[in-house]
Enzyme design. Structure first.
Site, PDB file in Angstrom:
ATOM      1  N   GLU A 154      -8.269 -13.498   4.443  1.00  0.00           N
ATOM      2  CA  GLU A 154      -9.624 -13.972   4.775  1.00  0.00           C
ATOM      3  C   GLU A 154     -10.679 -12.936   4.404  1.00  0.00           C
ATOM      4  O   GLU A 154     -11.842 -13.262   4.209  1.00  0.00           O
ATOM      5  CB  GLU A 154      -9.708 -14.265   6.280  1.00  0.00           C
ATOM      6  CG  GLU A 154      -8.882 -15.462   6.723  1.00  0.00           C
ATOM      7  CD  GLU A 154      -8.992 -15.711   8.229  1.00  0.00           C
ATOM      8  OE1 GLU A 154      -8.436 -16.701   8.710  1.00  0.00           O
ATOM      9  OE2 GLU A 154      -9.648 -14.879   8.922  1.00  0.00           O
ATOM     10  N   ARG A 179       5.829 -17.357  -9.260  1.00  0.00           N
ATOM     11  CA  ARG A 179       6.036 -16.136 -10.056  1.00  0.00           C
ATOM     12  C   ARG A 179       7.205 -15.274  -9.545  1.00  0.00           C
ATOM     13  O   ARG A 179       7.407 -14.166 -10.001  1.00  0.00           O
ATOM     14  CB  ARG A 179       4.730 -15.326 -10.101  1.00  0.00           C
ATOM     15  CG  ARG A 179       3.638 -16.005 -10.914  1.00  0.00           C
ATOM     16  CD  ARG A 179       2.240 -15.594 -10.490  1.00  0.00           C
ATOM     17  NE  ARG A 179       1.223 -16.216 -11.357  1.00  0.00           N
ATOM     18  CZ  ARG A 179       0.776 -17.460 -11.181  1.00  0.00           C
ATOM     19  NH1 ARG A 179       1.257 -18.229 -10.187  1.00  0.00           N
ATOM     20  NH2 ARG A 179      -0.120 -17.978 -12.012  1.00  0.00           N
ATOM     21  N   ILE A 193      -1.054 -11.104  -0.965  1.00  0.00           N
ATOM     22  CA  ILE A 193      -1.639 -12.451  -1.017  1.00  0.00           C
ATOM     23  C   ILE A 193      -3.053 -12.412  -0.438  1.00  0.00           C
ATOM     24  O   ILE A 193      -3.275 -11.801   0.614  1.00  0.00           O
ATOM     25  CB  ILE A 193      -0.775 -13.454  -0.227  1.00  0.00           C
ATOM     26  CG1 ILE A 193       0.633 -13.501  -0.813  1.00  0.00           C
ATOM     27  CG2 ILE A 193      -1.412 -14.860  -0.250  1.00  0.00           C
ATOM     28  CD1 ILE A 193       1.604 -14.390  -0.051  1.00  0.00           C
ATOM     29  N   HIS A 244      -9.486  -7.265   2.256  1.00  0.00           N
ATOM     30  CA  HIS A 244      -8.392  -6.299   2.415  1.00  0.00           C
ATOM     31  C   HIS A 244      -7.427  -6.331   1.223  1.00  0.00           C
ATOM     32  O   HIS A 244      -6.991  -5.290   0.731  1.00  0.00           O
ATOM     33  CB  HIS A 244      -7.646  -6.598   3.715  1.00  0.00           C
ATOM     34  CG  HIS A 244      -6.736  -5.499   4.133  1.00  0.00           C
ATOM     35  ND1 HIS A 244      -5.460  -5.731   4.575  1.00  0.00           N
ATOM     36  CD2 HIS A 244      -6.892  -4.151   4.156  1.00  0.00           C
ATOM     37  CE1 HIS A 244      -4.879  -4.577   4.864  1.00  0.00           C
ATOM     38  NE2 HIS A 244      -5.725  -3.609   4.619  1.00  0.00           N
ATOM     39  N   PHE A 273       0.828  -1.215   0.000  1.00  0.00           N
ATOM     40  CA  PHE A 273       0.000   0.000   0.000  1.00  0.00           C
ATOM     41  C   PHE A 273       0.860   1.263   0.000  1.00  0.00           C
ATOM     42  O   PHE A 273       0.426   2.313  -0.484  1.00  0.00           O
ATOM     43  CB  PHE A 273      -0.931   0.004   1.217  1.00  0.00           C
ATOM     44  CG  PHE A 273      -1.976   1.070   1.169  1.00  0.00           C
ATOM     45  CD1 PHE A 273      -1.789   2.269   1.840  1.00  0.00           C
ATOM     46  CD2 PHE A 273      -3.150   0.884   0.435  1.00  0.00           C
ATOM     47  CE1 PHE A 273      -2.762   3.267   1.791  1.00  0.00           C
ATOM     48  CE2 PHE A 273      -4.125   1.872   0.386  1.00  0.00           C
ATOM     49  CZ  PHE A 273      -3.931   3.059   1.058  1.00  0.00           C
ATOM     50  N   GLU A 274       2.072   1.184   0.517  1.00  0.00           N
ATOM     51  CA  GLU A 274       2.981   2.353   0.599  1.00  0.00           C
ATOM     52  C   GLU A 274       3.824   2.534  -0.668  1.00  0.00           C
ATOM     53  O   GLU A 274       4.598   3.500  -0.758  1.00  0.00           O
ATOM     54  CB  GLU A 274       3.898   2.208   1.820  1.00  0.00           C
ATOM     55  CG  GLU A 274       3.216   2.532   3.160  1.00  0.00           C
ATOM     56  CD  GLU A 274       2.264   1.450   3.597  1.00  0.00           C
ATOM     57  OE1 GLU A 274       2.573   0.253   3.399  1.00  0.00           O
ATOM     58  OE2 GLU A 274       1.175   1.791   4.101  1.00  0.00           O
TER      59      GLU A 274
HETATM   60  N1  LIG Z   1      -1.698  -8.034   3.547  1.00  0.00           N
HETATM   61  C1  LIG Z   1      -0.651  -7.474   2.843  1.00  0.00           C
HETATM   62  C2  LIG Z   1      -0.216  -6.178   3.089  1.00  0.00           C
HETATM   63  N2  LIG Z   1      -0.822  -5.433   4.057  1.00  0.00           N
HETATM   64  C3  LIG Z   1      -0.235  -4.185   4.551  1.00  0.00           C
HETATM   65  C4  LIG Z   1      -0.504  -2.977   3.627  1.00  0.00           C
HETATM   66  O1  LIG Z   1       0.261  -3.048   2.447  1.00  0.00           O
HETATM   67  C5  LIG Z   1      -0.149  -1.685   4.364  1.00  0.00           C
HETATM   68  O2  LIG Z   1       1.234  -1.694   4.692  1.00  0.00           O
HETATM   69  C6  LIG Z   1      -0.968  -1.502   5.624  1.00  0.00           C
HETATM   70  O3  LIG Z   1      -2.344  -1.610   5.276  1.00  0.00           O
HETATM   71  C7  LIG Z   1      -0.709  -0.136   6.295  1.00  0.00           C
HETATM   72  O4  LIG Z   1      -0.931   0.908   5.398  1.00  0.00           O
HETATM   73  N3  LIG Z   1       0.793  -5.633   2.375  1.00  0.00           N
HETATM   74  C8  LIG Z   1       1.423  -6.368   1.389  1.00  0.00           C
HETATM   75  O5  LIG Z   1       2.342  -5.868   0.732  1.00  0.00           O
HETATM   76  N4  LIG Z   1       1.001  -7.649   1.138  1.00  0.00           N
HETATM   77  C9  LIG Z   1      -0.017  -8.238   1.832  1.00  0.00           C
HETATM   78  O6  LIG Z   1      -0.350  -9.426   1.563  1.00  0.00           O
HETATM   79  C1  LIG Z   2      -4.205  -8.780   2.451  1.00  0.00           C
HETATM   80  C2  LIG Z   2      -3.501  -9.489   3.555  1.00  0.00           C
HETATM   81  O1  LIG Z   2      -2.995 -10.581   3.386  1.00  0.00           O
HETATM   82  C3  LIG Z   2      -3.495  -8.937   4.928  1.00  0.00           C
HETATM   83  O2  LIG Z   2      -3.824  -7.574   4.952  1.00  0.00           O
HETATM   84  C4  LIG Z   2      -4.436  -9.728   5.847  1.00  0.00           C
HETATM   85  O3  LIG Z   2      -5.674  -9.892   5.222  1.00  0.00           O
HETATM   86  P1  LIG Z   2      -6.953 -10.549   5.994  1.00  0.00           P
HETATM   87  O4  LIG Z   2      -7.154  -9.764   7.270  1.00  0.00           O
HETATM   88  O5  LIG Z   2      -8.087 -10.383   4.992  1.00  0.00           O
HETATM   89  O6  LIG Z   2      -6.655 -12.017   6.274  1.00  0.00           O
END
Ligand SMILES: Nc1c(NC[C@H](O)[C@H](O)[C@H](O)CO)[nH]c(=O)[nH]c1=O
Ligand SMILES: CC(=O)[C@@H](O)COP(=O)(O)O
Length: 170
Positions: free
Chosen positions: A93, A135, A90, A96, A65-66
Site C-alpha cells: 500500500e 514468473r 510485491i 516500502h 532487504f537482507e
Molecule cells: N514487503 C516485503 C519485504 N519486507 C521485509 C524486508 O525485506 C525486510 O526484511 C524488513 O524491512 C526488515 O529489514 N520483504 C520481501 O522480501 N518482500 C516483500 O514483499
Molecule cells: C513491500 C511490502 O509488501 C511490505 O513491506 C508491506 O508494504 P506496505 O506496508 O506498503 O503495504
C-alpha cells in the site's frame, strides 16, 4: 523487454558447464511460496548443468532487504564462483516496496563490482501475487532458472579470464 515477450526459463546462447564451481545462494523468506519456487528452479538448473549439489551452499534471510548482507556473509565464508540472491518484493500500500527493491538492486550491484564476483539479482518486483506466480514457474517461466544460467555464464567468463592481468589506470 517484458517477461511477456521473453520467457524467463528460455535462455539464449550456449550454457557453459558448472562442473567444479562453488555456488552460494541466498533466499529471502518473505513470500516463501514464490521464493521456494524460484529456488527450486535455480537449484535444478545448476545441477542439470553440472554443479555438484555438495558445492552449493544455501542460506535463508528474513527478507529481500537482507539479501546483500547475506551475500556478503557468503563472500567472507568461502571462495564461491558466483552468488545468487533470490527474493520477491510485491507492491504494497505504501512506497516500502520501492525502497526495498532499489536498495537491494544497488546493494547487490555494488557488491559485485567491489568483489569482482558475479552477484546475481534473482529478485522479482511484481505489482501483484499473480504476476509473481507467472514468473516463478508460471506462464512467463522461472526467474530462478534465469538466475542460475546467468551465474553459470558469468562464472565462465571470469574463469576464461583467469590469469589475465588487467592494468587499470586509476
Ligand atoms: N514487503 C516485503 C519485504 N519486507 C521485509 C524486508 O525485506 C525486510 O526484511 C524488513 O524491512 C526488515 O529489514 N520483504 C520481501 O522480501 N518482500 C516483500 O514483499
Ligand atoms: C513491500 C511490502 O509488501 C511490505 O513491506 C508491506 O508494504 P506496505 O506496508 O506498503 O503495504
Amino acid at each position: 523487454m517484458s517477461s511477456k515477450n521473453k520467457n524467463l526459463s528460455k535462455t539464449s546462447g550456449d550454457i557453459p558447464s558448472g562442473k567444479g564451481y562453488k555456488i552460494g545462494i541466498v533466499v529471502s523468506e518473505w513470500n516463501e511460496k514464490i521464493t521456494n519456487a524460484l529456488y527450486d528452479g535455480c537449484l535444478e538448473t545448476l545441477i542439470t548443468y553440472g554443479v555438484d549439489v555438495n558445492d552449493i551452499k544455501t542460506i535463508h534471510v528474513p527478507g529481500t532487504f537482507e539479501l546483500p548482507v547475506g551475500a556478503k556473509m557468503l563472500l567472507g565464508e568461502d571462495n564461491y564462483n558466483a552468488i545468487i540472491c533470490i527474493g520477491c518484493v510485491i507492491k504494497g500500500e505504501t512506497k516500502h516496496d520501492e525502497y526495498i527493491s532499489n536498495a537491494v538492486a544497488n546493494g547487490l550491484v555494488n557488491l559485485g563490482v567491489l568483489s569482482g564476483k558475479p552477484i546475481i539479482f534473482g529478485v522479482l518486483t511484481p505489482n501483484t501475487s499473480e504476476q509473481a506466480e507467472d514468473r516463478a514457474g508460471g506462464k512467463h517461466g522461472n526467474k530462478g532458472v534465469e538466475a542460475a544460467v546467468t551465474a553459470l555464464k558469468m562464472a565462465d567468463i571470469k574463469r576464461s579470464l583467469k590469469g589475465f592481468k588487467v592494468k587499470i589506470g586509476f
